[in-house]
Design an enzyme around this catalytic site. Structure first.
Site, PDB file in Angstrom:
ATOM      1  N   THR A  94       0.816  -1.221   0.000  1.00 53.93           N
ATOM      2  CA  THR A  94       0.000   0.000   0.000  1.00 53.93           C
ATOM      3  C   THR A  94       0.849   1.271   0.000  1.00 53.93           C
ATOM      4  OG1 THR A  94      -0.166   0.006   2.420  1.00 53.93           O
ATOM      5  CG2 THR A  94      -1.921  -1.124   1.204  1.00 53.93           C
ATOM      6  N   HIS A  97       7.174   2.715  -1.290  1.00 55.33           N
ATOM      7  CA  HIS A  97       8.584   2.897  -0.909  1.00 55.33           C
ATOM      8  C   HIS A  97       8.969   1.584  -0.243  1.00 55.33           C
ATOM      9  CE1 HIS A  97      11.908   5.681   0.866  1.00 55.33           C
ATOM     10  NE2 HIS A  97      12.205   4.440   1.252  1.00 55.33           N
ATOM     11  N   HIS A  99       9.894  -1.513   1.805  1.00 60.12           N
ATOM     12  CA  HIS A  99      10.030  -1.641   3.257  1.00 60.12           C
ATOM     13  C   HIS A  99       9.879  -3.093   3.649  1.00 60.12           C
ATOM     14  CE1 HIS A  99       5.812  -0.844   2.195  1.00 60.12           C
ATOM     15  NE2 HIS A  99       5.471  -1.645   3.204  1.00 60.12           N
ATOM     16  N   HIS A 101       8.455  -5.328   6.831  1.00 58.68           N
ATOM     17  CA  HIS A 101       7.741  -5.384   8.102  1.00 58.68           C
ATOM     18  C   HIS A 101       8.503  -6.362   8.993  1.00 58.68           C
ATOM     19  CE1 HIS A 101       3.763  -3.773   6.544  1.00 58.68           C
ATOM     20  NE2 HIS A 101       4.317  -4.149   5.406  1.00 58.68           N
TER      21      HIS A 101
HETATM   22  P1  5GP Z   1       2.351  -2.251   2.990  1.00 61.35           P
HETATM   23  O1  5GP Z   1       0.853  -2.410   3.032  1.00 61.35           O
HETATM   24  O2  5GP Z   1       2.759  -1.318   1.871  1.00 61.35           O
HETATM   25  O3  5GP Z   1       3.112  -3.529   2.990  1.00 61.35           O
HETATM   26  O4  5GP Z   1       2.754  -1.581   4.364  1.00 61.35           O
HETATM   27  C1  5GP Z   1       2.572  -0.224   4.620  1.00 61.35           C
HETATM   28  C2  5GP Z   1       2.515  -0.071   6.120  1.00 61.35           C
HETATM   29  O5  5GP Z   1       2.727   1.287   6.423  1.00 61.35           O
HETATM   30  C3  5GP Z   1       1.156  -0.445   6.734  1.00 61.35           C
HETATM   31  O6  5GP Z   1       1.350  -1.479   7.683  1.00 61.35           O
HETATM   32  C4  5GP Z   1       0.671   0.849   7.384  1.00 61.35           C
HETATM   33  O7  5GP Z   1       0.052   0.629   8.620  1.00 61.35           O
HETATM   34  C5  5GP Z   1       1.947   1.647   7.520  1.00 61.35           C
HETATM   35  N1  5GP Z   1       1.792   3.086   7.431  1.00 61.35           N
HETATM   36  C6  5GP Z   1       1.084   3.761   6.479  1.00 61.35           C
HETATM   37  N2  5GP Z   1       1.186   5.080   6.671  1.00 61.35           N
HETATM   38  C7  5GP Z   1       1.981   5.247   7.764  1.00 61.35           C
HETATM   39  C8  5GP Z   1       2.447   6.393   8.465  1.00 61.35           C
HETATM   40  O8  5GP Z   1       2.180   7.541   8.122  1.00 61.35           O
HETATM   41  N3  5GP Z   1       3.253   6.169   9.548  1.00 61.35           N
HETATM   42  C9  5GP Z   1       3.578   4.916   9.958  1.00 61.35           C
HETATM   43  N4  5GP Z   1       4.360   4.812  11.034  1.00 61.35           N
HETATM   44  N5  5GP Z   1       3.153   3.806   9.324  1.00 61.35           N
HETATM   45  C10 5GP Z   1       2.360   3.970   8.249  1.00 61.35           C
HETATM   46 ZN    ZN Z   2      10.001   7.226  -0.786  1.00 59.71          ZN
END
Ligand code: 5GP
Ligand code: ZN
Length: 113
Positions: A94, A97, A99, A101
């Site tokens: 989502t 960038h 990352h 977890h």
């Molecule tokens: P993805 O879904 O891309 O693997 O993980 C994105 C993660 O970023 C999600 O777990 C979400 O909770 C976290 N996240 C999104 N926006 C922010 C933010 O502004 N600050 C922090 N600390 N985490 C965020």
């Molecule tokens: Zn970035």
């Protein structure tokens, strides 16, 4: 650039930072899905695993080493934990960038849903 994690890395948006050096930043996930849920990013903007190139080899090694170090610091190394990088729509990414977890503090299900 309109990237939320670049803004966190540039201190334009607040976050609970748990590790920082010149190349890597780690901060608590805003919506944790486990008792310990930390996001680890390279400060360099890379959109996803799809966008890695050979020049990122050492950088991503640093990111993984920070994950390993943090797992020890958080005290979840013995019980076990998971490192996940979601990529693209089917992977559940989502934020554009790259990352990892770092998830721990409870038994995690496998396979993921
Ligand atoms: P993805 O879904 O891309 O693997 O993980 C994105 C993660 O970023 C999600 O777990 C979400 O909770 C976290 N996240 C999104 N926006 C922010 C933010 O502004 N600050 C922090 N600390 N985490 C965020
Ligand atoms: Zn970035």
């Amino acid at each position: 650039m309109d990237c939320i994690f670049c803004k966190i890395a540039n201190k334009e948006i607040p976050a609970t930072i748990v590790y920082e050096d010149d190349y890597v930043l780690a901060f608590k996930d805003l919506n944790p899905v486990a008792p310990q849920h930390v996001l680890i990013i390279p400060k360099k903007h890379i959109a996803s695993l799809n966008d890695l190139s050979q020049e990122d080899e050492v950088l991503m090694g640093k990111v993984i080493l920070v994950a390993s170090k943090l797992a020890k610091e958080l005290g979840i190394d013995d019980a076990g934990y998971r490192i996940v990088s979601n990529c693209g729509k089917n992977g559940g990414q989502t934020v554009g960038h790259i990352h990892y977890h770092l998830l721990g503090g409870r038994e995690l299900q496998w396979p993921p849903g």
